[in-house]
Design a protein around this motif. Structure first.
Motif, mmCIF file in Angstrom:
data_model
loop_
_atom_site.group_PDB
_atom_site.id
_atom_site.type_symbol
_atom_site.label_atom_id
_atom_site.label_comp_id
_atom_site.label_asym_id
_atom_site.label_seq_id
_atom_site.Cartn_x
_atom_site.Cartn_y
_atom_site.Cartn_z
ATOM 1 N N ASP A 495 34.936 44.781 54.130
ATOM 2 C CA ASP A 495 35.652 44.485 52.883
ATOM 3 C C ASP A 495 34.944 45.094 51.679
ATOM 4 O OD1 ASP A 495 37.554 43.121 54.286
ATOM 5 O OD2 ASP A 495 36.656 41.144 53.960
ATOM 6 N N ASN A 496 33.613 44.973 51.610
ATOM 7 C CA ASN A 496 32.868 45.478 50.456
ATOM 8 C C ASN A 496 32.857 46.999 50.404
ATOM 9 O OD1 ASN A 496 32.340 42.929 49.635
ATOM 10 N ND2 ASN A 496 30.134 43.121 49.613
ATOM 11 N N THR A 497 32.697 47.658 51.562
ATOM 12 C CA THR A 497 32.531 49.104 51.583
ATOM 13 C C THR A 497 33.874 49.833 51.465
ATOM 14 O OG1 THR A 497 30.563 48.860 52.970
ATOM 15 C CG2 THR A 497 31.577 51.036 52.887
ATOM 16 N N LEU A 498 34.879 49.383 52.221
ATOM 17 C CA LEU A 498 36.164 50.084 52.242
ATOM 18 C C LEU A 498 37.188 49.443 51.322
ATOM 19 C CD1 LEU A 498 36.406 50.768 56.086
ATOM 20 C CD2 LEU A 498 35.524 52.264 54.298
ATOM 21 N N GLY A 499 37.200 48.080 51.309
ATOM 22 C CA GLY A 499 38.189 47.409 50.445
ATOM 23 C C GLY A 499 38.001 47.763 48.989
ATOM 24 N N SER A 500 36.754 47.871 48.546
ATOM 25 C CA SER A 500 36.500 48.210 47.140
ATOM 26 C C SER A 500 36.940 49.634 46.799
ATOM 27 C CB SER A 500 35.006 48.045 46.837
ATOM 28 O OG SER A 500 34.236 48.924 47.636
ATOM 29 N N ARG A 501 37.125 50.498 47.812
ATOM 30 C CA ARG A 501 37.577 51.877 47.588
ATOM 31 C C ARG A 501 39.091 52.014 47.710
ATOM 32 N NH1 ARG A 501 33.159 55.678 48.593
ATOM 33 N NH2 ARG A 501 31.253 54.511 49.079
#
Length: 621
Positions: A495-501
């Motif tokens: 969530d942090n690595t891909l969701g934020s993008r």
């Protein structure tokens, strides 16, 4: 030929008497064995039915565990928001993070607590009033400070409204707990009650959700809520030991209370000091009801009568030819070998008489051959046993060496990451902080002049770089891996690595609730971290699917994206292509764990990583 009676042999020493006696005993013990086997079968069925109740309670406990873990993961999103820092003077990022997560929260309220146990942010906000610190929050917060791990509280006193809390730690960049994010749970626990109702049919007992003190948190019987349960002391010990149990409960539940003996199925939760307990009348659970069925006894008597009748006829048909064969054997024993044994037919007794003389001649030779064969067989068995022992010893040595290598390698990797984090903090972040202060001073001095340099943009860039360095330090060792385990850490990192993008990422997890060994969790998390970072940096994907599934002693990991993909032929540097060091690192870690890695990709077709790793059996403490 004289009968034994005519020869004056006592009745008790005749074969006639023994055959009848043994047949009678055989019939008796056969009937007894059948009765005992039937009764054991019924009792075994009772045991399986009781175990079935325990499995149902454990299934509900696992479902409630999953709900609690999802709530804790939601709370853990708050301190990972951009700019969230309890130790600075800026409260706006914390307030925005609390408000945004509260919109998705399923419980009545949320609290942000500092290191002194004071509520500094509260959702829903109280208008212009300052946040209040509930007295009932102090106990769970002190427990969180003592353990450093997420806490789900016991049911608090009626004076505090019978509240329940969930708390997760807030850590600074050094990993020290500087506060907590907490949620106040729904006091009715309607979700839990809906699940508990599936355990017992109406009117056949009740199902309770107990806290660590043996107090009923929720129940299918509303009158039992917020009360101490029966067997409170014993159940509190089972909750503390995380030990499931199914048993007949008669001492705590006499007939004057429930009117019948009770069966209790007890399954503790792993995410909280709680447990699921189911009470049902024994007659509603087991098959026998504790009594031997009357029809079974009648069938036994009928079978016993016809068996005895058949045994008498069979014994008589055997004893008569045996009289003749006994007389002939006595004659042969005296040395009279001239006269042949009379023809006794073609049945077993007749063939025995015909083989008697052949057996006498060949017996000695057979004994010698059997002795030689046994000696040779023993030698071969000893040789094969020695070979197997050597092979097993070599296998154990190789397995021990592999595990030691894995432990040292992972330990060295983690030590290196911690060292990098310390160097980033001691050197890079301090240098950037000095740069920010210098630029700030220069900007203030230049504002008094005629021109206006673009130092504000440089300052903003430096501040952004400083925040990115702090983020990298946190990513080197995320606290969610230590607090909630491998599965929750992968979901959080995705969530942090891909969701934020802006990438649509979906995590599907089908695994048991038990934790993997720490070294294995760390290695697997680094594998998933490298794979997700490759997707974020190179894939240009719009959708990503992460699947984690444990079946027996095998853990399967699949990460699939719809990005641009790559040519597998050049992934290892073949044909002059650039080697993919990320994939090489993933493959090395998987092979160290004894697993297998498969990569499927093509230009424009996305990428799919499939990993299978053996999971060591669970070892009881």
């Amino acid at each position: 030929m004289r009968t034994p009676f005519e020869a004056g042999v006592p009745l008790a020493r005749t074969i006639h008497f023994r055959v009848y006696l043994l047949m009678a005993l055989g019939v008796f013990f056969s009937i007894a064995a059948m009765a005992i086997a039937g009764w054991i079968k019924v009792r075994s069925l009772d045991g399986r039915l009781m175990q079935g109740r325990l499995r149902a309670a454990e299934a509900v406990a696992e479902h409630l565990d999953e709900q609690l873990r999802l709530d804790l993961e939601l709370l853990l999103h708050v301190p990972t928001r951009q700019g969230f820092d309890l130790e600075d003077r800026e409260s706006r990022p914390e307030r925005e993070a609390m408000h945004e997560e509260y919109l998705h929260f399923r419980f009545p309220g949320m609290y942000l607590v500092n290191a002194q146990g004071e509520v500094v942010q509260e959702e829903p906000a109280r208008g212009g009033a300052a946040p209040t610190t509930p007295p009932s929050l102090a106990g769970p917060f002190q427990q969180l400070l003592a353990t450093g791990r997420p806490v789900v509280s016991n049911l608090l006193t009626p004076e505090d409204g019978g509240r329940l809390y969930q708390l997760v730690p807030v850590r600074n960049w050094q990993g020290r707990v500087v506060g907590a994010v907490g949620g106040r749970m729904d006091p009715t626990l309607a979700r839990a009650v809906r699940v508990l109702r599936h355990l017992v049919p109406p009117g056949e007992g009740h199902a309770d959700l107990l806290d660590g003190n043996g107090v009923v948190v929720a129940s299918t019987d509303p009158a039992r809520a917020r009360r101490a349960t029966e067997c409170r002391g014993h159940l509190a010990e089972l909750i503390a030991q995380k030990k499931p149990e199914v048993a007949t409960c008669g001492g705590c539940h006499p007939a004057r209370i429930y009117g019948a003996e009770q069966v209790r199925a007890f399954a503790p939760l792993s995410a909280a000091p709680w447990a699921v307990a189911v009470w049902q009348p024994r007659d509603a659970v087991v098959a026998s009801g504790g009594e031997m069925p009357a029809t079974f006894l009648g069938v036994v008597l009928v079978v016993a009568f016809f068996s005895a009748l058949f045994a008498w006829g069979a014994a008589r048909s055997v004893t008569e030819p045996i009289y003749v064969l006994t007389g002939e054997a006595e004659r042969i024993a005296t040395g009279e070998l001239d006269e042949p044994i009379p023809d006794l037919g073609t049945d077993e007794v007749g063939r025995l008489a015909a083989a008697l003389d052949r057996m006498r001649r060949s017996l000695a030779g057979l004994i010698r051959e059997v002795g030689d064969a046994n000696t040779e067989l023993e030698k071969r068995v000893e040789a094969r046993t020695a070979e197997l022992a050597q092979v097993n010893a070599r296998l154990r040595e190789r397995e021990a060496a592999r595990r030691e290598l894995l432990r040292k390698l992972i330990g060295a990797q983690e030590s290196e990451r911690k060292r990098i984090a310390r160097e980033l903090h001691d050197d890079t972040t301090q240098s950037l902080a000095v740069l920010v202060m210098g630029l700030e001073a220069a900007s203030a001095a230049l504002r008094s002049g005629a021109g206006q340099p673009r130092l504000d943009e440089v300052k903003a860039l430096a501040v952004q770089t400083l925040e990115e360095v702090h983020r990298i330090i946190r990513d080197l060792r995320p606290s969610v891996l230590d607090d909630l385990g491998f599965y929750s850490a992968v979901r959080w990192y995705a969530d942090n690595t891909l969701g934020s993008r802006g990438v649509d990422v979906r995590c599907e997890i089908a695994a048991t609730s038990r934790r993997l060994p720490p070294e294995m969790e760390t290695a697997l998390f680094r594998v998933c971290q490298e794979a997700l970072n490759n997707v974020a940096r190179h894939a240009q994907a719009e959708k990503v699917l992460v699947q984690l599934e444990q079946q027996g002693d095998v853990l399967r990991i699949e990460i699939e994206d719809d990005g641009r993909g790559f040519d597998l032929a050049s992934a290892g540097g073949a044909s002059g292509g650039r080697p993919h060091f990320g994939l090489m690192g993933i493959r090395e870690r998987v092979e160290i764990l004894g697993g297998k890695l498969q990569v499927d990709s093509a230009p424009g077709q996305g990428t799919r990583l499939s990993i299978e790793v053996p999971v060591p059996p669970e070892v009881e403490a």
